[in-house]
Design a protein around this motif. Structure first.
Motif: not given
Length: 306
Positions: A13, A17, A51, A128-130, A139, A255
């Protein structure tokens, strides 16, 4: 020196990102993922959407020579660090700068011993919140990196300034830390609480965002890290716990951290660099760490059934 070419090892992740962000800013030809031949064959031609946007990442073999990177980013799990060091070795020159996005408090030392301590700048990724689905990643929060140097050495200062120039040029989200070791230990404290508890409770961030035994266990585990940090002359307080709990509370409830994915996919977790490290420091300083001992035992029991 100006950073133009970036090599990333790790397509988890964090790698995706930050890799997608840098590819958008620097161009596909200047951002590459380095990997072994087995992964290169497996990942070549794989469509990835981040995304909702399609990315055709540049993938290169660890055997590629005479094409060193200006910046190397380690974005693997701790369990894959030894292999990752060898994978990027051909990308290292005398001028290469290295940052590690790994969890824990030991990766910079390991990388530095292998590739040159003067090259390594301390970096912590957070916020972060993947959510990953197959080869796709979404995310709502990209997060940021906290960056700084552990010693006031001129060469380290120059390398830090070079990274900051690239961050500013691309709009990469960061915060410069005057006491980066304090921040490193603070992030370690967060991981010790959040990552391990969510693996045990088989939950997502929502599990610890609400009152209950999972949230209580998370905070109790973090408090043991504060005690050990004091023994190492690292000034962490319960105010830091409050900060990180509020950070977790702001993330997408659906997440989850990478360690939770380990549990879902029944693969070896990072318990050794979390509870395992707490236990080692506890023994070093003669400080009882019963909460993390219990967490360690519970996770080992989970993994024994894989």
């Amino acid at each position: 020196m100006t950073i133009e070419k970036v090599s990333i090892v790790g397509m988890g992740s964090l790698g995706l990102i930050f890799g997608s962000f840098l590819m958008d800013k620097l161009g596909r030809e200047n951002v590459e993922f380095v990997m072994d031949e087995k992964r290169l064959k497996r990942y070549s031609g794989v469509e990835r959407h981040i995304n909702g946007k399609k990315y055709d990442f540049k993938l290169v073999s660890e055997n590629e020579k005479d094409s060193p990177a200006d910046l190397i980013i380690f974005a693997v799990k701790s369990t894959g660090l030894e292999d990752a060091v060898e994978i990027v070795r051909n990308k290292v020159s005398d001028d290469t700068i290295i940052i590690s996005l790994l969890n824990g408090i030991t990766s910079e030392e390991i990388i530095g011993e292998a590739l040159g301590k003067e090259k390594v700048i301390y970096t912590i990724a957070e916020g972060m919140d993947p959510i990953r689905t197959g080869h796709n990643l979404d995310y709502t929060k990209m997060g940021q990196v906290r960056i700084g140097i552990d010693k006031e050495i001129e060469e380290k200062k120059e390398r830090l300034e070079t990274v900051l120039e690239m961050f500013d040029r691309t709009g990469f989200p960061y915060k410069l830390e005057e006491d980066v070791m304090r921040r490193l230990w603070s992030k370690f404290m967060l991981n010790v609480g959040v990552n391990q508890v969510l693996m045990i409770y088989e939950g997502n961030y929502d599990t610890i965002q609400k009152p209950g035994p999972a949230r209580d266990l998370m905070i109790d585990a973090m408090k043991e890290v504060i005690t050990l940090a004091e023994k190492e002359n690292i000034k962490i307080t319960e105010a830091d716990i409050d900060y990180y709990v509020s950070l977790i509370d702001s993330l997408n409830p659906e997440g989850m951290p990478s360690m939770r994915y380990d549990g879902i996919h029944k693969i070896k977790s990072e318990v050794e660099i979390f509870a395992g490290t707490v236990l080692k420091y506890g023994k070093k300083h003669g400080v009882p760490t019963p909460i993390n001992q219990d967490i360690y035992d519970r996770i080992k029991e989970i993994e024994s059934k894989y």
